[in-house]
Design a protein around this motif. Structure first.
Motif, PDB file in Angstrom:
ATOM      1  N   LEU A  41       9.419  -5.377  -2.626  1.00 21.61           N
ATOM      2  CA  LEU A  41      10.272  -4.343  -2.289  1.00 21.61           C
ATOM      3  C   LEU A  41      11.582  -4.552  -1.868  1.00 21.61           C
ATOM      4  O   LEU A  41      11.528  -5.274  -0.866  1.00 21.61           O
ATOM      5  CB  LEU A  41       9.523  -3.260  -1.445  1.00 21.61           C
ATOM      6  N   GLY A  42      12.697  -3.805  -2.253  1.00 19.92           N
ATOM      7  CA  GLY A  42      13.890  -4.189  -1.763  1.00 19.92           C
ATOM      8  C   GLY A  42      14.687  -5.406  -2.695  1.00 19.92           C
ATOM      9  O   GLY A  42      15.812  -5.440  -2.678  1.00 19.92           O
ATOM     10  N   ASP A  88      11.153   1.383  -6.608  1.00 17.51           N
ATOM     11  CA  ASP A  88      11.125   2.139  -5.163  1.00 17.51           C
ATOM     12  C   ASP A  88       9.689   2.314  -4.617  1.00 17.51           C
ATOM     13  O   ASP A  88       9.523   2.913  -3.489  1.00 17.51           O
ATOM     14  CB  ASP A  88      11.564   3.746  -5.305  1.00 17.51           C
ATOM     15  N   SER A  89       8.770   1.519  -5.129  1.00 19.28           N
ATOM     16  CA  SER A  89       7.321   1.496  -4.801  1.00 19.28           C
ATOM     17  C   SER A  89       6.715   0.269  -5.030  1.00 19.28           C
ATOM     18  O   SER A  89       7.129  -0.370  -6.314  1.00 19.28           O
ATOM     19  CB  SER A  89       6.461   2.727  -5.120  1.00 19.28           C
ATOM     20  N   ALA A  90       5.678   0.122  -4.380  1.00 19.14           N
ATOM     21  CA  ALA A  90       4.929  -1.192  -4.803  1.00 19.14           C
ATOM     22  C   ALA A  90       3.807  -0.968  -5.704  1.00 19.14           C
ATOM     23  O   ALA A  90       2.850  -0.160  -5.310  1.00 19.14           O
ATOM     24  CB  ALA A  90       4.183  -1.884  -3.271  1.00 19.14           C
ATOM     25  N   LYS A  91       3.916  -1.459  -6.692  1.00 21.09           N
ATOM     26  CA  LYS A  91       3.089  -1.208  -7.841  1.00 21.09           C
ATOM     27  C   LYS A  91       3.524  -2.338  -9.240  1.00 21.09           C
ATOM     28  O   LYS A  91       4.398  -3.042  -9.174  1.00 21.09           O
ATOM     29  CB  LYS A  91       3.209   0.278  -8.420  1.00 21.09           C
ATOM     30  N   ILE A 109       6.522  -6.266 -14.260  1.00 16.29           N
ATOM     31  CA  ILE A 109       7.419  -6.330 -12.962  1.00 16.29           C
ATOM     32  C   ILE A 109       6.139  -6.058 -11.962  1.00 16.29           C
ATOM     33  O   ILE A 109       6.097  -4.939 -11.917  1.00 16.29           O
ATOM     34  CB  ILE A 109       8.656  -5.663 -12.714  1.00 16.29           C
ATOM     35  N   ILE A 110       5.726  -7.021 -11.236  1.00 12.37           N
ATOM     36  CA  ILE A 110       4.566  -6.774 -10.140  1.00 12.37           C
ATOM     37  C   ILE A 110       5.328  -6.709  -8.948  1.00 12.37           C
ATOM     38  O   ILE A 110       6.084  -7.495  -8.326  1.00 12.37           O
ATOM     39  CB  ILE A 110       3.655  -7.966 -10.138  1.00 12.37           C
ATOM     40  N   VAL A 111       5.366  -5.575  -8.096  1.00 16.43           N
ATOM     41  CA  VAL A 111       6.131  -5.230  -7.019  1.00 16.43           C
ATOM     42  C   VAL A 111       5.089  -5.258  -5.627  1.00 16.43           C
ATOM     43  O   VAL A 111       4.223  -4.527  -5.946  1.00 16.43           O
ATOM     44  CB  VAL A 111       6.902  -4.049  -6.968  1.00 16.43           C
ATOM     45  N   ASN A 112       5.299  -6.171  -4.829  1.00 16.29           N
ATOM     46  CA  ASN A 112       4.466  -6.050  -3.856  1.00 16.29           C
ATOM     47  C   ASN A 112       5.194  -5.404  -2.688  1.00 16.29           C
ATOM     48  O   ASN A 112       6.383  -5.433  -2.632  1.00 16.29           O
ATOM     49  CB  ASN A 112       4.162  -7.640  -3.514  1.00 16.29           C
ATOM     50  N   SER A 113       4.446  -5.014  -1.665  1.00 23.34           N
ATOM     51  CA  SER A 113       5.084  -4.484  -0.368  1.00 23.34           C
ATOM     52  C   SER A 113       5.858  -5.700   0.450  1.00 23.34           C
ATOM     53  O   SER A 113       5.775  -6.682  -0.039  1.00 23.34           O
ATOM     54  CB  SER A 113       3.815  -3.777   0.482  1.00 23.34           C
ATOM     55  N   VAL A 114       6.452  -5.379   1.231  1.00 20.14           N
ATOM     56  CA  VAL A 114       7.383  -6.472   2.078  1.00 20.14           C
ATOM     57  C   VAL A 114       6.424  -7.633   2.359  1.00 20.14           C
ATOM     58  O   VAL A 114       5.108  -7.192   2.681  1.00 20.14           O
ATOM     59  CB  VAL A 114       8.008  -5.785   3.177  1.00 20.14           C
ATOM     60  N   PRO A 115       6.954  -8.711   2.544  1.00 19.57           N
ATOM     61  CA  PRO A 115       6.103 -10.014   2.679  1.00 19.57           C
ATOM     62  C   PRO A 115       5.515  -9.690   4.152  1.00 19.57           C
ATOM     63  O   PRO A 115       6.145  -9.666   5.034  1.00 19.57           O
ATOM     64  CB  PRO A 115       7.159 -11.009   2.476  1.00 19.57           C
TER      65      PRO A 115
END
Length: 146
Positions: A41-42, A88-91, A109-115
């Motif tokens: 994210l980000g 805008d979201s982890a998904k 596109i695989i979006v993970n939450s913050v590391p």
């Protein structure tokens, strides 16, 4: 005073933007390159599309059958553009080229939450179920002699 405020604003902007990365997706023939991207994210995805390709977000079901029905409120980047997408979201975000989806031109596109760094081995005594990046800190019970 004005100079100090200006410097503070620049420092804060630099701090908050220094952790994000830009990942570029191009096309090679009738494929996206890379076709799978894992980000946090980000981070920003930059699509660089030639005049014969677009990128349309679709849902998983549509993606699996090489369909082209756009996702509700999904991104839709036209032919021959360079555009940015900031999730805008982890998904998982699925996308296709509308003209070439039937030929398998699609991506993920695989979006993970913050590391979150920590031990990601569930057999370790200090396992962190929230961690998503292994920092090499795992500890185990038992003999450690070779």
């Amino acid at each position: 005073m004005k100079l100090r405020l200006h410097v503070l604003i620049v420092l804060l902007f630099t701090f908050f933007t220094s952790f994000s990365q830009v990942h570029t997706i191009n096309t090679v023939g009738n494929t996206f390159s890379p076709d799978t991207v894992t980000i946090f994210l980000g981070d920003t995805i930059e699509f660089v599309l030639p005049s014969n390709h677009n990128a349309v977000e679709v849902d998983e079901t549509t993606w699996l059958v090489n369909g082209t029905t756009p996702a509700i409120n999904g991104f839709n980047f036209g032919f021959g553009v360079t555009s940015n997408f900031i999730p805008d979201s982890a998904k998982i975000y699925y996308y296709v080229c509308a003209l070439h989806a039937s030929m398998g031109m699609k991506g993920v596109i695989i979006v993970n939450s913050v590391p979150i760094y920590g031990c990601i081995d569930p057999t370790a005594i200090n396992y962190n179920p929230l961690a998503n990046i292994d920092n090499g800190s795992c500890l185990f019970y038992g003999c450690t002699d070779p």
